[in-house]
Design a protein around this motif. Structure first.
Motif, mmCIF file in Angstrom:
data_model
loop_
_atom_site.group_PDB
_atom_site.id
_atom_site.type_symbol
_atom_site.label_atom_id
_atom_site.label_comp_id
_atom_site.label_asym_id
_atom_site.label_seq_id
_atom_site.Cartn_x
_atom_site.Cartn_y
_atom_site.Cartn_z
ATOM 1 N N GLY A 146 5.072 7.033 5.553
ATOM 2 C CA GLY A 146 5.741 8.006 6.404
ATOM 3 C C GLY A 146 4.747 8.761 7.244
ATOM 4 O O GLY A 146 3.908 8.166 7.925
ATOM 5 N N ASP A 147 4.802 10.085 7.172
ATOM 6 C CA ASP A 147 3.883 10.917 7.954
ATOM 7 C C ASP A 147 2.621 11.293 7.176
ATOM 8 O O ASP A 147 1.766 12.013 7.688
ATOM 9 N N VAL A 148 2.519 10.799 5.944
ATOM 10 C CA VAL A 148 1.374 11.151 5.105
ATOM 11 C C VAL A 148 0.362 10.005 5.093
ATOM 12 O O VAL A 148 0.724 8.835 4.952
ATOM 13 N N SER A 149 -0.904 10.347 5.253
ATOM 14 C CA SER A 149 -1.967 9.341 5.192
ATOM 15 C C SER A 149 -3.049 9.819 4.233
ATOM 16 O O SER A 149 -3.320 11.023 4.121
ATOM 17 N N VAL A 150 -3.661 8.859 3.535
ATOM 18 C CA VAL A 150 -4.706 9.151 2.558
ATOM 19 C C VAL A 150 -5.919 8.298 2.875
ATOM 20 O O VAL A 150 -5.800 7.081 3.049
ATOM 21 N N LYS A 151 -7.074 8.930 2.975
ATOM 22 C CA LYS A 151 -8.313 8.215 3.259
ATOM 23 C C LYS A 151 -8.935 7.733 1.961
ATOM 24 O O LYS A 151 -9.144 8.516 1.029
ATOM 25 N N LEU A 152 -9.246 6.434 1.892
ATOM 26 C CA LEU A 152 -9.862 5.844 0.711
ATOM 27 C C LEU A 152 -11.319 5.508 0.992
ATOM 28 O O LEU A 152 -11.711 5.299 2.141
ATOM 29 N N THR A 153 -12.125 5.431 -0.064
ATOM 30 C CA THR A 153 -13.494 4.945 0.072
ATOM 31 C C THR A 153 -13.440 3.418 0.237
ATOM 32 O O THR A 153 -12.410 2.792 -0.055
ATOM 33 N N PRO A 154 -14.529 2.778 0.689
ATOM 34 C CA PRO A 154 -14.525 1.312 0.788
ATOM 35 C C PRO A 154 -14.184 0.617 -0.523
ATOM 36 O O PRO A 154 -13.457 -0.379 -0.540
ATOM 37 N N THR A 155 -14.694 1.151 -1.638
ATOM 38 C CA THR A 155 -14.397 0.545 -2.935
ATOM 39 C C THR A 155 -12.923 0.689 -3.273
ATOM 40 O O THR A 155 -12.266 -0.268 -3.706
ATOM 41 N N GLU A 156 -12.371 1.880 -3.076
ATOM 42 C CA GLU A 156 -10.946 2.101 -3.341
ATOM 43 C C GLU A 156 -10.094 1.235 -2.427
ATOM 44 O O GLU A 156 -9.065 0.685 -2.853
ATOM 45 N N GLY A 157 -10.518 1.102 -1.170
ATOM 46 C CA GLY A 157 -9.774 0.263 -0.231
ATOM 47 C C GLY A 157 -9.762 -1.191 -0.652
ATOM 48 O O GLY A 157 -8.746 -1.882 -0.525
ATOM 49 N N THR A 158 -10.886 -1.670 -1.163
ATOM 50 C CA THR A 158 -10.965 -3.055 -1.637
ATOM 51 C C THR A 158 -10.042 -3.278 -2.829
ATOM 52 O O THR A 158 -9.348 -4.292 -2.924
ATOM 53 N N ILE A 159 -10.021 -2.321 -3.749
ATOM 54 C CA ILE A 159 -9.135 -2.424 -4.916
ATOM 55 C C ILE A 159 -7.679 -2.485 -4.477
ATOM 56 O O ILE A 159 -6.909 -3.352 -4.905
ATOM 57 N N LEU A 160 -7.287 -1.561 -3.595
ATOM 58 C CA LEU A 160 -5.886 -1.511 -3.171
ATOM 59 C C LEU A 160 -5.519 -2.739 -2.339
ATOM 60 O O LEU A 160 -4.386 -3.228 -2.408
ATOM 61 N N LYS A 161 -6.476 -3.245 -1.569
ATOM 62 C CA LYS A 161 -6.216 -4.468 -0.810
ATOM 63 C C LYS A 161 -5.860 -5.621 -1.751
ATOM 64 O O LYS A 161 -4.895 -6.369 -1.507
ATOM 65 N N LEU A 162 -6.616 -5.777 -2.831
ATOM 66 C CA LEU A 162 -6.318 -6.831 -3.802
ATOM 67 C C LEU A 162 -4.950 -6.635 -4.436
ATOM 68 O O LEU A 162 -4.208 -7.592 -4.659
ATOM 69 N N LEU A 163 -4.613 -5.384 -4.725
ATOM 70 C CA LEU A 163 -3.314 -5.092 -5.328
ATOM 71 C C LEU A 163 -2.174 -5.367 -4.348
ATOM 72 O O LEU A 163 -1.123 -5.891 -4.730
ATOM 73 N N PHE A 164 -2.370 -5.014 -3.067
ATOM 74 C CA PHE A 164 -1.355 -5.289 -2.047
ATOM 75 C C PHE A 164 -1.163 -6.791 -1.873
ATOM 76 O O PHE A 164 -0.035 -7.278 -1.761
ATOM 77 N N LEU A 165 -2.280 -7.527 -1.832
ATOM 78 C CA LEU A 165 -2.202 -8.976 -1.629
ATOM 79 C C LEU A 165 -1.571 -9.690 -2.817
ATOM 80 O O LEU A 165 -1.074 -10.817 -2.682
ATOM 81 N N ASN A 166 -1.613 -9.043 -3.986
ATOM 82 C CA ASN A 166 -1.070 -9.655 -5.203
ATOM 83 C C ASN A 166 0.037 -8.795 -5.797
ATOM 84 O O ASN A 166 0.183 -8.711 -7.018
ATOM 85 N N ALA A 167 0.817 -8.154 -4.933
ATOM 86 C CA ALA A 167 1.870 -7.246 -5.397
ATOM 87 C C ALA A 167 2.780 -7.940 -6.411
ATOM 88 O O ALA A 167 3.240 -9.062 -6.198
ATOM 89 N N GLY A 168 3.004 -7.259 -7.524
ATOM 90 C CA GLY A 168 3.847 -7.802 -8.580
ATOM 91 C C GLY A 168 3.112 -8.696 -9.553
ATOM 92 O O GLY A 168 3.639 -9.030 -10.613
ATOM 93 N N LYS A 169 1.886 -9.085 -9.208
ATOM 94 C CA LYS A 169 1.105 -9.984 -10.053
ATOM 95 C C LYS A 169 -0.033 -9.213 -10.728
ATOM 96 O O LYS A 169 -0.500 -8.199 -10.221
ATOM 97 N N LEU A 170 -0.483 -9.733 -11.838
ATOM 98 C CA LEU A 170 -1.610 -9.136 -12.543
ATOM 99 C C LEU A 170 -2.906 -9.405 -11.790
ATOM 100 O O LEU A 170 -3.208 -10.545 -11.441
ATOM 101 N N VAL A 171 -3.660 -8.337 -11.516
ATOM 102 C CA VAL A 171 -5.008 -8.462 -10.977
ATOM 103 C C VAL A 171 -5.944 -8.077 -12.122
ATOM 104 O O VAL A 171 -5.936 -6.934 -12.578
ATOM 105 N N THR A 172 -6.694 -9.034 -12.614
ATOM 106 C CA THR A 172 -7.514 -8.787 -13.793
ATOM 107 C C THR A 172 -8.727 -7.924 -13.459
ATOM 108 O O THR A 172 -9.177 -7.847 -12.314
ATOM 109 N N LYS A 173 -9.266 -7.287 -14.507
ATOM 110 C CA LYS A 173 -10.488 -6.498 -14.331
ATOM 111 C C LYS A 173 -11.625 -7.384 -13.840
ATOM 112 O O LYS A 173 -12.441 -6.971 -13.012
ATOM 113 N N LYS A 174 -11.674 -8.616 -14.343
ATOM 114 C CA LYS A 174 -12.721 -9.547 -13.924
ATOM 115 C C LYS A 174 -12.610 -9.853 -12.442
ATOM 116 O O LYS A 174 -13.618 -9.888 -11.731
ATOM 117 N N GLN A 175 -11.385 -10.076 -11.952
ATOM 118 C CA GLN A 175 -11.188 -10.336 -10.523
ATOM 119 C C GLN A 175 -11.680 -9.162 -9.692
ATOM 120 O O GLN A 175 -12.360 -9.352 -8.668
#
Length: 228
Positions: A146-175
């Motif tokens: 919506g109208d709210v935005s949150v700035k992430l660090t590069p590391t946080e952005g990478t984590i969330l990118k993996l979660l978005f790309l695998n929505a609904g699926k398990l993303v392992t700690k190793k991955q």
């Protein structure tokens, strides 16, 4: 050439790092005035900062907090202190990685390469990823709802990118560790845990925190509202 700023007061360690970085064709600079560390970093405009903990004036946690108010430049903590709890505190302060003295210069260079590569990949003009009505802008590591935005660090952005790309699926700690820290060979799982905790706090700002589910001993899943 990539630029490295070294915040370290041990002349022997500093000299060894400068020599090693020269071999790798990095441009490196060290602190000349311990009263103006942030000014010197900003004037040098580095691609990464190496930060010791015990320093002549203020400690590395202080300088990291000061720097994080002005810049998202990647920071690797270097310290003789034990990995925990200082690693946890360093990551919470905004560091991207942590290495304990004594360390191999080859390991340090590997960490630097991994962090710089991840940061540059995040800075490439790429698509905006979506999860339901949430948008993650890869270029800026910015999460919008919506109208709210949150700035992430590069590391946080990478984590969330993996979660978005695998929505609904398990993303392992190793991955996650392999993607973020070049195979995860030189990192403690506790560092990932701290980054996930920090990411959850930011997700709470856009009502997404409870959608990031931990599967104990395995990893994480980003789930739809009807799965809760």
């Amino acid at each position: 050439m990539d630029r490295i700023f070294i915040v370290e007061d041990d002349p022997t360690i500093t000299a060894a790092m400068l020599q090693e970085f020269h071999k790798w064709q990095y441009i490196a600079q060290t602190v000349t005035s311990w009263d103006h560390v942030i000014d010197e970093i900003q004037n040098f405009n580095p691609d990464i900062v190496l930060m010791d903990i015990t320093l002549p004036t203020f400690d590395g946690f202080y300088w990291t907090n000061q720097l994080r108010q002005l810049s998202k430049v990647p920071i690797i903590f270097i310290s003789a202190a034990e990995m925990d709890p200082n690693a946890v505190r360093a990551i919470a302060a905004g560091a991207d990685d942590y290495i304990v003295k004594p360390f191999s210069l080859n390991v340090l260079v590997s960490k630097i390469q991994a962090v710089i590569r991840r940061t540059k990949q995040a800075a490439k003009p790429m698509e905006t990823l979506t999860f339901e009505d949430y948008q993650l802008t890869i270029l800026t590591n910015e999460l919008k709802h919506g109208d709210v935005s949150v700035k992430l660090t590069p590391t946080e952005g990478t984590i969330l990118k993996l979660l978005f790309l695998n929505a609904g699926k398990l993303v392992t700690k190793k991955q996650l560790m392999q993607t973020i820290w070049q195979g995860g060979l030189f990192i403690e799982e506790s560092v990932l845990t701290v980054n996930m905790s920090r990411l959850r706090d930011k997700l709470a700002q856009v009502n997404l925190r409870n959608r990031l589910v931990t599967e104990r001993g395995h990893g994480y899943r980003l789930v739809a509202a009807d799965e809760l």
